[in-house]
Motif scaffolding. Structure first.
Motif, PDB file in Angstrom:
ATOM      1  N   GLU A 138      14.420   7.879   3.099  1.00 59.36           N
ATOM      2  CA  GLU A 138      15.659   8.567   2.723  1.00 59.36           C
ATOM      3  C   GLU A 138      15.390   9.703   1.732  1.00 59.36           C
ATOM      4  O   GLU A 138      16.014  10.775   1.807  1.00 59.36           O
ATOM      5  CB  GLU A 138      16.628   7.557   2.109  1.00 59.36           C
ATOM      6  CG  GLU A 138      17.985   8.140   1.751  1.00 59.36           C
ATOM      7  CD  GLU A 138      18.926   7.103   1.150  1.00 59.36           C
ATOM      8  OE1 GLU A 138      19.975   7.505   0.622  1.00 59.36           O
ATOM      9  OE2 GLU A 138      18.598   5.892   1.207  1.00 59.36           O
ATOM     10  N   ARG A 139      14.439   9.487   0.810  1.00 59.41           N
ATOM     11  CA  ARG A 139      14.109  10.515  -0.169  1.00 59.41           C
ATOM     12  C   ARG A 139      13.261  11.624   0.431  1.00 59.41           C
ATOM     13  O   ARG A 139      13.312  12.776  -0.032  1.00 59.41           O
ATOM     14  CB  ARG A 139      13.363   9.889  -1.364  1.00 59.41           C
ATOM     15  CG  ARG A 139      14.244   9.010  -2.233  1.00 59.41           C
ATOM     16  CD  ARG A 139      13.426   8.365  -3.345  1.00 59.41           C
ATOM     17  NE  ARG A 139      14.262   7.509  -4.168  1.00 59.41           N
ATOM     18  CZ  ARG A 139      14.996   7.904  -5.200  1.00 59.41           C
ATOM     19  NH1 ARG A 139      14.970   9.193  -5.538  1.00 59.41           N
ATOM     20  NH2 ARG A 139      15.725   7.059  -5.879  1.00 59.41           N
ATOM     21  N   LEU A 140      12.449  11.275   1.420  1.00 56.23           N
ATOM     22  CA  LEU A 140      11.520  12.239   2.019  1.00 56.23           C
ATOM     23  C   LEU A 140      11.711  12.250   3.538  1.00 56.23           C
ATOM     24  O   LEU A 140      10.859  11.795   4.296  1.00 56.23           O
ATOM     25  CB  LEU A 140      10.073  11.870   1.677  1.00 56.23           C
ATOM     26  CG  LEU A 140       9.724  11.744   0.191  1.00 56.23           C
ATOM     27  CD1 LEU A 140       8.343  11.137   0.013  1.00 56.23           C
ATOM     28  CD2 LEU A 140       9.791  13.110  -0.495  1.00 56.23           C
ATOM     29  N   PRO A 141      12.829  12.775   4.015  1.00 52.18           N
ATOM     30  CA  PRO A 141      13.142  12.689   5.440  1.00 52.18           C
ATOM     31  C   PRO A 141      12.152  13.408   6.350  1.00 52.18           C
ATOM     32  O   PRO A 141      12.015  13.054   7.524  1.00 52.18           O
ATOM     33  CB  PRO A 141      14.535  13.325   5.535  1.00 52.18           C
ATOM     34  CG  PRO A 141      14.665  14.159   4.301  1.00 52.18           C
ATOM     35  CD  PRO A 141      13.886  13.452   3.255  1.00 52.18           C
ATOM     36  N   GLY A 142      11.437  14.393   5.827  1.00 51.15           N
ATOM     37  CA  GLY A 142      10.493  15.129   6.661  1.00 51.15           C
ATOM     38  C   GLY A 142       9.090  14.571   6.643  1.00 51.15           C
ATOM     39  O   GLY A 142       8.191  15.112   7.298  1.00 51.15           O
ATOM     40  N   ASN A 143       8.882  13.442   5.923  1.00 47.59           N
ATOM     41  CA  ASN A 143       7.539  12.883   5.805  1.00 47.59           C
ATOM     42  C   ASN A 143       7.160  12.125   7.065  1.00 47.59           C
ATOM     43  O   ASN A 143       7.940  11.328   7.582  1.00 47.59           O
ATOM     44  CB  ASN A 143       7.473  11.958   4.581  1.00 47.59           C
ATOM     45  CG  ASN A 143       6.048  11.609   4.212  1.00 47.59           C
ATOM     46  OD1 ASN A 143       5.439  10.747   4.809  1.00 47.59           O
ATOM     47  ND2 ASN A 143       5.522  12.301   3.209  1.00 47.59           N
ATOM     48  N   ALA A 144       5.942  12.355   7.558  1.00 48.32           N
ATOM     49  CA  ALA A 144       5.511  11.770   8.831  1.00 48.32           C
ATOM     50  C   ALA A 144       4.698  10.506   8.656  1.00 48.32           C
ATOM     51  O   ALA A 144       4.355   9.847   9.650  1.00 48.32           O
ATOM     52  CB  ALA A 144       4.694  12.801   9.608  1.00 48.32           C
ATOM     53  N   ASP A 145       4.375  10.119   7.424  1.00 44.75           N
ATOM     54  CA  ASP A 145       3.575   8.920   7.181  1.00 44.75           C
ATOM     55  C   ASP A 145       4.451   7.678   7.113  1.00 44.75           C
ATOM     56  O   ASP A 145       5.675   7.755   6.963  1.00 44.75           O
ATOM     57  CB  ASP A 145       2.795   9.044   5.873  1.00 44.75           C
ATOM     58  CG  ASP A 145       1.416   9.635   6.076  1.00 44.75           C
ATOM     59  OD1 ASP A 145       0.772   9.283   7.073  1.00 44.75           O
ATOM     60  OD2 ASP A 145       0.992  10.455   5.244  1.00 44.75           O
ATOM     61  N   ALA A 347      -5.173  19.598   4.033  1.00 41.91           N
ATOM     62  CA  ALA A 347      -5.022  19.022   5.374  1.00 41.91           C
ATOM     63  C   ALA A 347      -4.188  17.743   5.330  1.00 41.91           C
ATOM     64  O   ALA A 347      -3.300  17.537   6.172  1.00 41.91           O
ATOM     65  CB  ALA A 347      -6.401  18.735   5.976  1.00 41.91           C
ATOM     66  N   ALA A 348      -4.448  16.894   4.345  1.00 39.47           N
ATOM     67  CA  ALA A 348      -3.696  15.640   4.226  1.00 39.47           C
ATOM     68  C   ALA A 348      -2.233  15.899   3.899  1.00 39.47           C
ATOM     69  O   ALA A 348      -1.331  15.239   4.429  1.00 39.47           O
ATOM     70  CB  ALA A 348      -4.324  14.755   3.158  1.00 39.47           C
ATOM     71  N   LEU A 349      -1.974  16.878   3.038  1.00 37.87           N
ATOM     72  CA  LEU A 349      -0.605  17.211   2.660  1.00 37.87           C
ATOM     73  C   LEU A 349       0.196  17.682   3.873  1.00 37.87           C
ATOM     74  O   LEU A 349       1.334  17.248   4.092  1.00 37.87           O
ATOM     75  CB  LEU A 349      -0.621  18.297   1.583  1.00 37.87           C
ATOM     76  CG  LEU A 349       0.731  18.887   1.182  1.00 37.87           C
ATOM     77  CD1 LEU A 349       1.620  17.816   0.553  1.00 37.87           C
ATOM     78  CD2 LEU A 349       0.538  20.059   0.229  1.00 37.87           C
ATOM     79  N   ILE A 350      -0.383  18.555   4.681  1.00 38.44           N
ATOM     80  CA  ILE A 350       0.333  19.095   5.839  1.00 38.44           C
ATOM     81  C   ILE A 350       0.509  18.037   6.918  1.00 38.44           C
ATOM     82  O   ILE A 350       1.560  17.954   7.561  1.00 38.44           O
ATOM     83  CB  ILE A 350      -0.401  20.334   6.376  1.00 38.44           C
ATOM     84  CG1 ILE A 350      -0.325  21.466   5.345  1.00 38.44           C
ATOM     85  CG2 ILE A 350       0.189  20.779   7.708  1.00 38.44           C
ATOM     86  CD1 ILE A 350      -1.144  22.692   5.704  1.00 38.44           C
ATOM     87  N   THR A 351      -0.494  17.191   7.100  1.00 38.17           N
ATOM     88  CA  THR A 351      -0.368  16.100   8.080  1.00 38.17           C
ATOM     89  C   THR A 351       0.783  15.176   7.704  1.00 38.17           C
ATOM     90  O   THR A 351       1.560  14.740   8.545  1.00 38.17           O
ATOM     91  CB  THR A 351      -1.682  15.305   8.167  1.00 38.17           C
ATOM     92  OG1 THR A 351      -2.728  16.170   8.622  1.00 38.17           O
ATOM     93  CG2 THR A 351      -1.543  14.128   9.130  1.00 38.17           C
ATOM     94  N   SER A 352       0.902  14.882   6.411  1.00 32.60           N
ATOM     95  CA  SER A 352       1.957  13.990   5.948  1.00 32.60           C
ATOM     96  C   SER A 352       3.322  14.677   5.926  1.00 32.60           C
ATOM     97  O   SER A 352       4.354  14.018   6.077  1.00 32.60           O
ATOM     98  CB  SER A 352       1.610  13.489   4.536  1.00 32.60           C
ATOM     99  OG  SER A 352       2.564  12.558   4.067  1.00 32.60           O
TER     100      SER A 352
END
Length: 442
Positions: A138-145, A347-352
């Motif tokens: 809910e806090r990070l709706p765009g996060n893919a992890d 790379a890790a930041l963009i993947t997540s």
């Protein structure tokens, strides 16, 4: 490459005397000088480079209580209050904002440790919330992890390292502190078994009280006077990105990368727990003391052997005070960034966070963290040499707790009622033979 840093006007004329001389113009030294002057003492601060030029401008810019060791929680809480007060007093923006800190984890055991920490912190008036996976999403709706949970402390904050220490130094000068840049302290003069003055490259300042807040240089300075100070040096890397869509307005940490929203619209980015340990004669001297910390953190550490080892062997510790010292040979410690870490972090930041696709690294830099064996700083008198005090070994925590640490150091120097109980920060604990193990979550 060093990060951008605001510069301040210093004082050219060295005073003949001062109630207290502070050695080191980072966040700790500047904050201590500020509080000493507010107590009515005459204060001269000497800095071999320029204010904020080393780790105080190279850190992540986090001002957090979250995850601190029990002993550091009260100091971190007071520091946040003082960040606000000192920024107002300076009349100059230090970039301080209470925007919260959020940590995420994929490790159930780590989440359980956070839950226990949150209970302890609550008893100490720090209110942190353990988040469920749904609350994280809910806090990070765009996060893919996928996360097992998080820890959020809304009262925590952030500041801009490029702006902060110069702003605090402006406040210190307002209260009468004289600041002498490009003025290395070569050593101490003693009289009757106690401190009698500080010898600088520009002359001697007579004083009965000296506070050493020299960060990575403190142990070397102490050995010149036969004082052991077990401190290890870790070279760390951070960077800033080009302007980026907002993920969070505050600071966000994961088990791999950590970010902070910047006032320029970009992100300060680094990898958690990663760095390079310089193998030196000093580190070998204190290796046994540091072994528990190394065992806990060795997965994220590289070992470097090279020029620093030889430099330390050749320069020794007994340089004459009427000749240039090692502190004049290296005005600003500026280790090269580890670009492998920068690339991995981006790379890790963009993947997540796929919404960040397209951002780039604008600048990367290195810095040196001075670390004690238990990762708790020293804010203490040194009984072996009356009139000599330490505020050093902040183990990567110094920027955030700097205003509070400076106030506590000022209290210790003057013998006033302390901001908090200083017992946990004693110098003696590092040299009395007791076992030391790292504490704190992060």
């Amino acid at each position: 490459m060093s990060p951008p840093l605001d510069r301040i006007q210093g004082d050219d004329r060295l005073p003949e005397t001062a109630d207290v001389v502070v050695i080191g113009g980072g966040v700790i030294g500047v904050s201590a000088a500020y509080h000493l002057a507010k107590k009515g003492h005459s204060v001269a601060l000497v800095e071999k480079g320029h204010v904020g030029c080393e780790q105080s401008s190279r850190n992540w810019g986090w001002c957090r209580q979250q995850g601190r060791a029990r002993a550091e929680i009260p100091l971190a809480r007071e520091a946040l209050r003082l960040w606000e007060e000192m920024q107002i007093d300076a009349g100059r923006d230090a970039g301080f904002r209470r925007t919260g800190v959020l940590f995420l984890t994929k490790n159930p055991a780590e989440l359980a440790a956070w839950e226990k920490w949150a209970e302890i912190a609550r008893e100490m008036q720090v209110h942190s919330t353990v988040l469920t996976p749904a609350e994280v999403q809910e806090r990070l709706p765009g996060n893919a992890d996928t996360w097992v949970g998080g820890l959020h402390t809304p009262s925590d904050g952030r500041a801009e390292p490029s702006m902060a220490v110069p702003a605090l130094a402006t406040a210190a000068r307002k209260h009468g502190v004289t600041i002498h840049q490009g003025c290395a302290a070569r050593g101490l003069e003693t009289s009757g078994g106690r401190v009698g003055g500080v010898v600088t490259e520009k002359g001697t300042i007579r004083t009965s009280s000296v506070l050493l807040a020299g960060g990575a240089w403190s142990s070397l300075f102490c050995r010149r006077h036969g004082i052991d100070l077990p401190v290890g040096l870790v070279n760390a890397t951070a960077c800033r990105t080009t302007p980026a869509p907002e993920i969070t307005d505050g600071a966000l940490g994961t088990d791999f990368f950590c970010i902070r929203r910047r006032l320029d619209g970009g992100l300060t980015l680094a990898l958690r727990g990663r760095g390079t340990v310089e193998l030196t004669p000093d580190l070998i001297r204190y290796a046994r003391t540091f072994l528990p910390t190394y065992r806990q953190r060795r997965k994220g550490l590289k070992i470097s052997f090279g020029k620093p080892f030889l430099d330390q062997l050749l320069r020794g510790t007994n340089w004459p005070l009427d000749r240039p010292s090692p502190f004049e040979a290296e005005r600003v410690r500026d280790p090269a960034p580890d670009m492998t870490l920068v690339e991995e972090a981006l790379a890790a930041l963009i993947t997540s966070n796929p919404d960040l696709k397209g951002i780039a690294i604008a600048e990367a830099w290195g810095g040196t963290i001075d670390t004690t064996p238990d990762t708790i700083p020293v804010i203490s008198a040194v009984d072996k040499l009356p009139g000599f005090f330490l505020a050093t070994g902040f183990s990567g925590h110094g920027f955030g707790i700097g205003p509070g640490a400076g106030r506590l150091a000022a209290d210790v120097v003057t013998g006033d009622s302390p901001l908090i109980d200083p017992a946990a920060y004693s110098y003696e604990r590092l040299v009395d033979g007791r076992p030391l193990a790292p504490v704190g979550l992060f």
